[in-house]
Structures are given as structure tokens and as C-alpha cells.
Motif scaffolding. Sequence first.
Motif, PDB file in Angstrom:
ATOM      1  N   LEU A  47       0.829  -1.205   0.000  1.00  0.00           N
ATOM      2  CA  LEU A  47       0.000   0.000   0.000  1.00  0.00           C
ATOM      3  C   LEU A  47       0.864   1.255   0.000  1.00  0.00           C
ATOM      4  O   LEU A  47       0.516   2.262  -0.621  1.00  0.00           O
ATOM      5  N   TYR A  48       1.990   1.194   0.702  1.00  0.00           N
ATOM      6  CA  TYR A  48       2.907   2.336   0.723  1.00  0.00           C
ATOM      7  C   TYR A  48       3.437   2.621  -0.677  1.00  0.00           C
ATOM      8  O   TYR A  48       3.452   3.768  -1.134  1.00  0.00           O
ATOM      9  N   LEU A  49       3.843   1.568  -1.382  1.00  0.00           N
ATOM     10  CA  LEU A  49       4.348   1.732  -2.747  1.00  0.00           C
ATOM     11  C   LEU A  49       3.231   2.214  -3.673  1.00  0.00           C
ATOM     12  O   LEU A  49       3.469   3.050  -4.553  1.00  0.00           O
ATOM     13  N   SER A  50       2.021   1.728  -3.465  1.00  0.00           N
ATOM     14  CA  SER A  50       0.885   2.168  -4.279  1.00  0.00           C
ATOM     15  C   SER A  50       0.657   3.667  -4.112  1.00  0.00           C
ATOM     16  O   SER A  50       0.370   4.374  -5.083  1.00  0.00           O
ATOM     17  N   ARG A  51       0.774   4.140  -2.868  1.00  0.00           N
ATOM     18  CA  ARG A  51       0.608   5.579  -2.640  1.00  0.00           C
ATOM     19  C   ARG A  51       1.701   6.372  -3.355  1.00  0.00           C
ATOM     20  O   ARG A  51       1.424   7.415  -3.963  1.00  0.00           O
ATOM     21  N   GLN A  52       2.936   5.886  -3.312  1.00  0.00           N
ATOM     22  CA  GLN A  52       4.021   6.558  -4.025  1.00  0.00           C
ATOM     23  C   GLN A  52       3.708   6.688  -5.518  1.00  0.00           C
ATOM     24  O   GLN A  52       3.904   7.741  -6.127  1.00  0.00           O
ATOM     25  N   ILE A  53       3.222   5.596  -6.094  1.00  0.00           N
ATOM     26  CA  ILE A  53       2.954   5.571  -7.539  1.00  0.00           C
ATOM     27  C   ILE A  53       1.810   6.508  -7.900  1.00  0.00           C
ATOM     28  O   ILE A  53       1.907   7.306  -8.845  1.00  0.00           O
ATOM     29  N   ILE A  54       0.705   6.434  -7.154  1.00  0.00           N
ATOM     30  CA  ILE A  54      -0.467   7.268  -7.457  1.00  0.00           C
ATOM     31  C   ILE A  54      -0.136   8.745  -7.286  1.00  0.00           C
ATOM     32  O   ILE A  54      -0.496   9.586  -8.127  1.00  0.00           O
ATOM     33  N   GLU A  55       0.549   9.099  -6.206  1.00  0.00           N
ATOM     34  CA  GLU A  55       0.890  10.504  -5.980  1.00  0.00           C
ATOM     35  C   GLU A  55       1.873  11.009  -7.030  1.00  0.00           C
ATOM     36  O   GLU A  55       1.848  12.194  -7.391  1.00  0.00           O
ATOM     37  N   ALA A  56       2.756  10.132  -7.532  1.00  0.00           N
ATOM     38  CA  ALA A  56       3.667  10.533  -8.603  1.00  0.00           C
ATOM     39  C   ALA A  56       2.893  10.839  -9.886  1.00  0.00           C
ATOM     40  O   ALA A  56       3.371  11.603 -10.735  1.00  0.00           O
ATOM     41  N   HIS A  57       1.705  10.259 -10.038  1.00  0.00           N
ATOM     42  CA  HIS A  57       0.829  10.527 -11.186  1.00  0.00           C
ATOM     43  C   HIS A  57      -0.105  11.710 -10.923  1.00  0.00           C
ATOM     44  O   HIS A  57      -1.067  11.919 -11.670  1.00  0.00           O
ATOM     45  N   GLN A  58       0.141  12.461  -9.855  1.00  0.00           N
ATOM     46  CA  GLN A  58      -0.710  13.598  -9.467  1.00  0.00           C
ATOM     47  C   GLN A  58      -2.113  13.139  -9.086  1.00  0.00           C
ATOM     48  O   GLN A  58      -3.098  13.866  -9.290  1.00  0.00           O
ATOM     49  N   GLY A  59      -2.206  11.932  -8.536  1.00  0.00           N
ATOM     50  CA  GLY A  59      -3.495  11.415  -8.102  1.00  0.00           C
ATOM     51  C   GLY A  59      -3.585  11.319  -6.585  1.00  0.00           C
ATOM     52  O   GLY A  59      -2.680  11.729  -5.861  1.00  0.00           O
ATOM     53  N   LYS A  60      -4.677  10.759  -6.118  1.00  0.00           N
ATOM     54  CA  LYS A  60      -4.906  10.572  -4.685  1.00  0.00           C
ATOM     55  C   LYS A  60      -5.351   9.131  -4.437  1.00  0.00           C
ATOM     56  O   LYS A  60      -6.029   8.534  -5.276  1.00  0.00           O
ATOM     57  N   ILE A  61      -5.002   8.600  -3.275  1.00  0.00           N
ATOM     58  CA  ILE A  61      -5.407   7.245  -2.909  1.00  0.00           C
ATOM     59  C   ILE A  61      -5.791   7.244  -1.442  1.00  0.00           C
ATOM     60  O   ILE A  61      -5.158   7.904  -0.615  1.00  0.00           O
ATOM     61  N   TRP A  62      -6.848   6.514  -1.120  1.00  0.00           N
ATOM     62  CA  TRP A  62      -7.311   6.458   0.262  1.00  0.00           C
ATOM     63  C   TRP A  62      -8.139   5.186   0.467  1.00  0.00           C
ATOM     64  O   TRP A  62      -8.408   4.444  -0.472  1.00  0.00           O
ATOM     65  N   ALA A  63      -8.521   4.954   1.717  1.00  0.00           N
ATOM     66  CA  ALA A  63      -9.316   3.767   2.056  1.00  0.00           C
ATOM     67  C   ALA A  63     -10.524   4.189   2.878  1.00  0.00           C
ATOM     68  O   ALA A  63     -10.500   5.209   3.581  1.00  0.00           O
ATOM     69  N   GLU A  64     -11.587   3.405   2.771  1.00  0.00           N
ATOM     70  CA  GLU A  64     -12.812   3.638   3.545  1.00  0.00           C
ATOM     71  C   GLU A  64     -13.316   2.305   4.073  1.00  0.00           C
ATOM     72  O   GLU A  64     -13.102   1.259   3.449  1.00  0.00           O
ATOM     73  N   THR A  65     -13.964   2.351   5.215  1.00  0.00           N
ATOM     74  CA  THR A  65     -14.614   1.141   5.702  1.00  0.00           C
ATOM     75  C   THR A  65     -15.942   0.982   4.979  1.00  0.00           C
ATOM     76  O   THR A  65     -16.562   1.973   4.571  1.00  0.00           O
ATOM     77  N   ARG A  66     -16.360  -0.252   4.791  1.00  0.00           N
ATOM     78  CA  ARG A  66     -17.544  -0.541   3.988  1.00  0.00           C
ATOM     79  C   ARG A  66     -18.647  -1.100   4.867  1.00  0.00           C
ATOM     80  O   ARG A  66     -18.400  -1.938   5.723  1.00  0.00           O
ATOM     81  N   SER A  67     -19.861  -0.637   4.660  1.00  0.00           N
ATOM     82  CA  SER A  67     -21.009  -1.106   5.436  1.00  0.00           C
ATOM     83  C   SER A  67     -21.812  -2.109   4.604  1.00  0.00           C
ATOM     84  O   SER A  67     -22.032  -1.883   3.405  1.00  0.00           O
ATOM     85  N   PRO A  68     -22.228  -3.225   5.190  1.00  0.00           N
ATOM     86  CA  PRO A  68     -22.069  -3.621   6.602  1.00  0.00           C
ATOM     87  C   PRO A  68     -20.743  -4.322   6.895  1.00  0.00           C
ATOM     88  O   PRO A  68     -20.393  -4.525   8.035  1.00  0.00           O
ATOM     89  N   GLN A  69     -20.006  -4.705   5.845  1.00  0.00           N
ATOM     90  CA  GLN A  69     -18.773  -5.447   6.067  1.00  0.00           C
ATOM     91  C   GLN A  69     -17.821  -5.233   4.905  1.00  0.00           C
ATOM     92  O   GLN A  69     -18.239  -5.166   3.760  1.00  0.00           O
TER      93      GLN A  69
END
Length: 324
Positions: free
Chosen positions: A286-308
Motif C-alpha cells: 500500500l505504501y508503494l501504491s501511494r508513491q505511484i499514485i501521488e507521482a501521477h498527481q493522483g490521490k489514494i485512500w481507504a474507507e470502511t464498507r457497510s455492513p462489512q
Amino acid sequence: MGYLYVGAILLADTHTSSSKVRSLAALAILVTILNLIIPGIHPITIADIINRLVAAIALAVTIWLLEANRDYQQTVATQEYKLQSQLKMADLKEDFAATLTHDLRTPLLGAVETIKAFQSEKFGQITTAQRRVLSIMMTSHQTTIELVQTLSDVYKHDVEGLSLQTEVIDLVTVAEQAILELNQLASNRQITLHLGYSNSDFRQACWVNGDRVQLYRVFLNLILNAINHSLRGGKIEIIFAPHGSDRMVEVRDTGQGIKLEELPLLFDRFYQANSDRHTKGSGLGLYLSRQIIEAHQGKIWAETRSPQGAIFKFTLPAHFPTIR
């Protein structure tokens, strides 16, 4: 005469300890005040009293400034020492990572080639059971090689930055390739991989200007993360959707979910959550994924999903191909 003591105090400050300088300053102040009555030749006037008080205050201010300057210099020296220590530690980490990845990769590659030789029956015929064992060994070694490569890339990108070879690509095609590679692993765990679109049941292109290889690694990391933390019989969805002037990708799983306090930490290097998530892997994907996305001028994040479950999302600027 009291002002003349300042020179002596300044000279003493460069050659002796602060306690001795304070003693000298106190003595100078005392002598300056006593000069009002000693030697007692002239009568004491208001001007004389004011003059001696001003001189005493000047001496007190001088010693205070010297103490403040000494503390400041000590603080600066401490910070410089810490900075030098951090730079040396960074160099040691870089050398350690480079040595470690090289020393690990070499024997692993040798083992992979040996397994391939056995699989091709260069050393004689092998049974079905032996072929199955060799296949498991090959998968294990290849996974370890990928982990070593990820570790090497993380340190390289931290030091040198991420170099991208960009072109106009269809993200859907990249995702399809990643799904094809991971489909067997998902099937073994009775997990279904589904590619979909937010506003249509038909295939739609998702054009961006990006590095195909690096974005392929992002899909592998996110889908593999979802597989590792989904329950048997679960479903993982890779959804494409417009997001203003950007394009958004969602990877949805049906795992144990993510605690709210863990959400800001998921993309930190080597982070291992306390929950069932991230119990496998290195904490680098996930750390490497963030490096790659941010290098592309993008954003990456996570959310919890309901109900699971959980949702990992990233956005990239849309870039349409040139029509000729």
C-alpha cells in the motif's frame, strides 16, 4: 568604569564556564555599586546613582544575553548533531537495503531456475505429486522475489524519487491484466473477482496519462490485499467511475473491514494493523501504491464498507487519446 567590565566579561565568556562568568558579572555589579561610596572623595549626587544603576543594569543584561546566546549555540549544535546522525542513518539504511535485496535476489533466482529445470524434466521424469510440489515451490519463490523487488523499489523511490514512463493508456486494460494474473489465486480461495462500471453494464474505457507498468503494480497490490483479507466465498469488485475531471477506481472487498483509527495509517511504510487486515504481507504494498499514485498527481485512500468489508480508492487525472 562599570561599562569597562563588559569587555572583561565578554572575554571571559569565550574562555571559561558559564558559572564563572556569572560570578565575574556579579562581582563587577557589586564593584560598580560600591564605587558610589568608595573612595568617598566626592559627594554622591542623583546623577551618580542613576549612572551606577544604569551600568549595573547593563552588566546584568550583558550576562543574560551571553547566557541566551550560549543556550542558542548549544541548541544549534544539538540539532546539527541530530541532523548528521539522521543522514548517516539514512545512508546506512540505503546501503543495508541495497545489500539485502541483492543478496536475497541472487539465490532466489538460482532456485527458480533449478525448479524450472526440474519441471522441464531435465533431470529425469517427475510424477504428478512432484510436479505439484514444484509448482508450489515456484509460486513461493516468485512471491519472495516480488517482495524483495518491492523493498528495493521503496527505498529507491524514497531516495531518488519515482521515475515514470508515461503514455496515454486505458486503465481498464491494465486492470484486466491484473485480474487475469490473480484470478487463479482468488479461485483457490473461493473468491470472485468482478470488473464493473458505476453507470453502465458495458465495458467502458478509462483513459489516463500514466506509466502502464507502475499502475499495473497498483492494481496487483490492491487486489492482492483484498484477496488476502476477504472471507472464503467473498466477492471483490473493481469499479471504474468518473470523478469530476478525474477518473476513479474502487477496489471493494467483503473482509473484516478497517477500524476508523487505522484509516490514516494504512499507507504508511511497514504499517501493520492490529485487526485481521494486513496480517499477511510486508506492509509495503500500500505504501508503494501511494508513491505511484501521488507521482501521477493522483490521490489514494481507504474507507470502511457497510455492513462489512473495505474500499480502497484512487483517482487520476483523465486524459483522452488524441484523435488523428
